[in-house]
Design an enzyme around this catalytic site. Structure first.
Site, PDB file in Angstrom:
ATOM      1  N   THR A 216       0.814  -1.224   0.000  1.00 37.42           N
ATOM      2  CA  THR A 216       0.000   0.000   0.000  1.00 37.42           C
ATOM      3  C   THR A 216       0.846   1.272   0.000  1.00 37.42           C
ATOM      4  O   THR A 216       0.298   2.367  -0.101  1.00 37.42           O
ATOM      5  CB  THR A 216      -0.883   0.060   1.267  1.00 37.42           C
ATOM      6  N   LYS A 217       2.144   1.156   0.144  1.00 40.18           N
ATOM      7  CA  LYS A 217       2.970   2.341   0.371  1.00 40.18           C
ATOM      8  C   LYS A 217       3.280   3.090  -0.934  1.00 40.18           C
ATOM      9  O   LYS A 217       2.996   2.600  -2.023  1.00 40.18           O
ATOM     10  CB  LYS A 217       4.250   1.950   1.121  1.00 40.18           C
ATOM     11  N   ASN A 218       3.881   4.267  -0.812  1.00 39.64           N
ATOM     12  CA  ASN A 218       4.095   5.133  -1.995  1.00 39.64           C
ATOM     13  C   ASN A 218       4.948   4.476  -3.067  1.00 39.64           C
ATOM     14  O   ASN A 218       4.806   4.774  -4.246  1.00 39.64           O
ATOM     15  CB  ASN A 218       4.754   6.452  -1.573  1.00 39.64           C
TER      16      ASN A 218
END
Ligand SMILES: *Cc1c(COP(=O)(O)O)cnc(C)c1O
Length: 421
Positions: A216-218
């Site tokens: 889910t991270k950038n």
């Protein structure tokens, strides 16, 4: 863009979202897919040349001398604390407004997390409250210049701030406290790759910085993380610790090359935290796209800011003058006193309207395990607790089109307006 008139219309008048909008979908393209396939065909799946290239690229991007790619941010945090010899008898100051990972890493080392409340503007560790904790609850004057916690006798050895949502902490103040009290600064930058503090990228500020490349991270490698430092000795130590404690861990993957050797020595009680080339294959292209991702996230945040600007029933996130925000999250706070529904019901209503949201985070001291092992109670961190009770994180991923974000924003605004008390 939406007008004040439209905002007053009931939600039904707003174009409904036909499909469910996931909270934080990854954005993976043809380049990542081709690179992973190339890795699979190469005959080398685990830590190898692509991991090495990814580490160099992350270091160049962030302005850090040494990068160790690992299999999660949790692993990165654990290595950082282990590498600094933080253990039983020690304490680490951190925030209650974080993921379990931050507290867990400290507890893995049998050290004690000392929670200090956050500031209302950024949801980040409040340097003023850290200073008060050090002055009032600790005693100084020992040989090492480090504070001793009066009540427990533990030695406070590090600060572990979290750049919540991709908004940097007040690093000047935190680094000054670290200098005055001889504390190491380990940054939980799980949300913050690409964020900047006074023009400097996160990754080149504290003693150690930890990134997450979770799905889910950038920037994602599926699962993954990295720890960054300018300290060559520490970097060498962490690399060994990340690979069972085997000496010369950098060359270990070359053991099976024609000039490799079968000899190895285990010099420490290390872990199995290395990143695979399959992950690095994703990371190389995700990093190349990161600036575009952040631009898109910033545009998405801009849409929310605009659509929600006239709405006095929510507080929007702000950006401090010193910051470049990486916009990993877009948190809104509900003015619950003026609404006739609760935060939890509001989230259900959003779900009914096909909008996936999250609440990041449930404060650490609210979890049953943390209630067992730490002496904190509800009421101890009023700012973090108040944020949590009002908080909804809206989707801001670059994988979502601007049209989708406009619809999410309009639906959210309409729903809130409908429930004005
Ligand atoms: C996601 C996250 C982590 C953990 O990252 P992993 O790579 O999943 O271990 C740590 N801290 C914060 C603040 C996070 O949001």
């Amino acid at each position: 863009m939406i007008t004040a008139e439209q905002l007053k219309q009931p939600v039904e008048a707003i174009r409904p979202l036909q499909e469910f909008v996931p909270f934080s979908p990854p954005l993976v393209g043809a380049e990542e897919i081709a690179e992973v396939v190339d890795t699979l065909k190469s005959g080398w799946l685990t830590t190898g040349p692509k991991t090495e290239r990814f580490e160099k690229a992350v270091g160049e991007y962030c302005g850090a001398k040494h990068v160790l790619a690992v299999n999660s941010c949790t692993a990165a945090l654990h290595l950082a604390l282990n590498g600094l010899d933080i253990g039983p008898g020690d304490g680490v100051i951190t925030t209650p407004f974080t993921f379990a990972s931050t507290g867990h890493a400290i507890l893995y080392q049998r050290a004690r997390p000392f929670l200090v409340d956050v500031e209302p503007a950024t949801f980040n560790l409040d340097p003023e409250k850290v200073r008060l904790f050090l002055e009032k609850e600790c005693r100084t004057g020992g040989k090492d210049g480090r504070p001793r916690h009066k009540e427990t006798g533990l030695t406070v050895k590090a600060l572990l701030p979290v750049h919540y949502g991709g908004h940097p902490c007040r690093m000047t103040e935190l680094l000054a406290l670290a200098r005055d009290y001889n504390l190491a600064v380990i940054e939980d930058a799980a949300h913050a790759i690409g964020a900047e503090y006074r023009g400097r990228r996160i990754g080149a500020l504290g003693r150690l910085t930890c990134f997450s490349f979770y799905a889910t991270k950038n920037l994602t490698t599926g699962e993954g993380g990295a720890v960054l430092t300018d300290d060559v000795e520490l970097a060498r130590r962490l690399r060994i610790l990340s690979m069972y404690g085997i000496s010369d861990a950098r060359r270990i993957w070359k053991r099976y090359a024609p000039k490799g050797s079968w000899v190895y020595d285990v010099v420490d009680l290390g872990f199995k935290y290395n990143m695979m080339d399959i992950q690095a294959a994703l990371g190389l292209h995700q990093l190349a796209k990161l600036e575009t991702f952040i631009t898109r996230r910033t545009e998405n945040a801009g849409i929310y800011n605009q659509v929600l600007s006239d709405l006095d029933l929510v507080r929007r996130p702000t950006v401090q003058g010193y910051a470049r925000h990486a916009w990993h999250l877009y948190p809104i706070l509900l003015e619950l006193e003026r609404l006739d529904l609760s935060r939890d019901v509001f989230i259900e209503r959003l779900k009914e309207h096909n909008i996936g949201t999250s609440v990041l985070f449930i404060p650490l001291h609210f979890h049953s395990y943390y209630r067992q092992v730490l002496p904190y109670r509800e009421g101890d961190f009023p700012v973090a607790e108040d944020i949590f009770r009002r908080l909804v994180n809206l989707p801001v991923s670059p994988a979502l089109s601007k049209e989708t974000i406009v619809q999410v924003a309009e639906t959210t605004a309409g729903l809130i307006e409908e429930h004005r008390r």
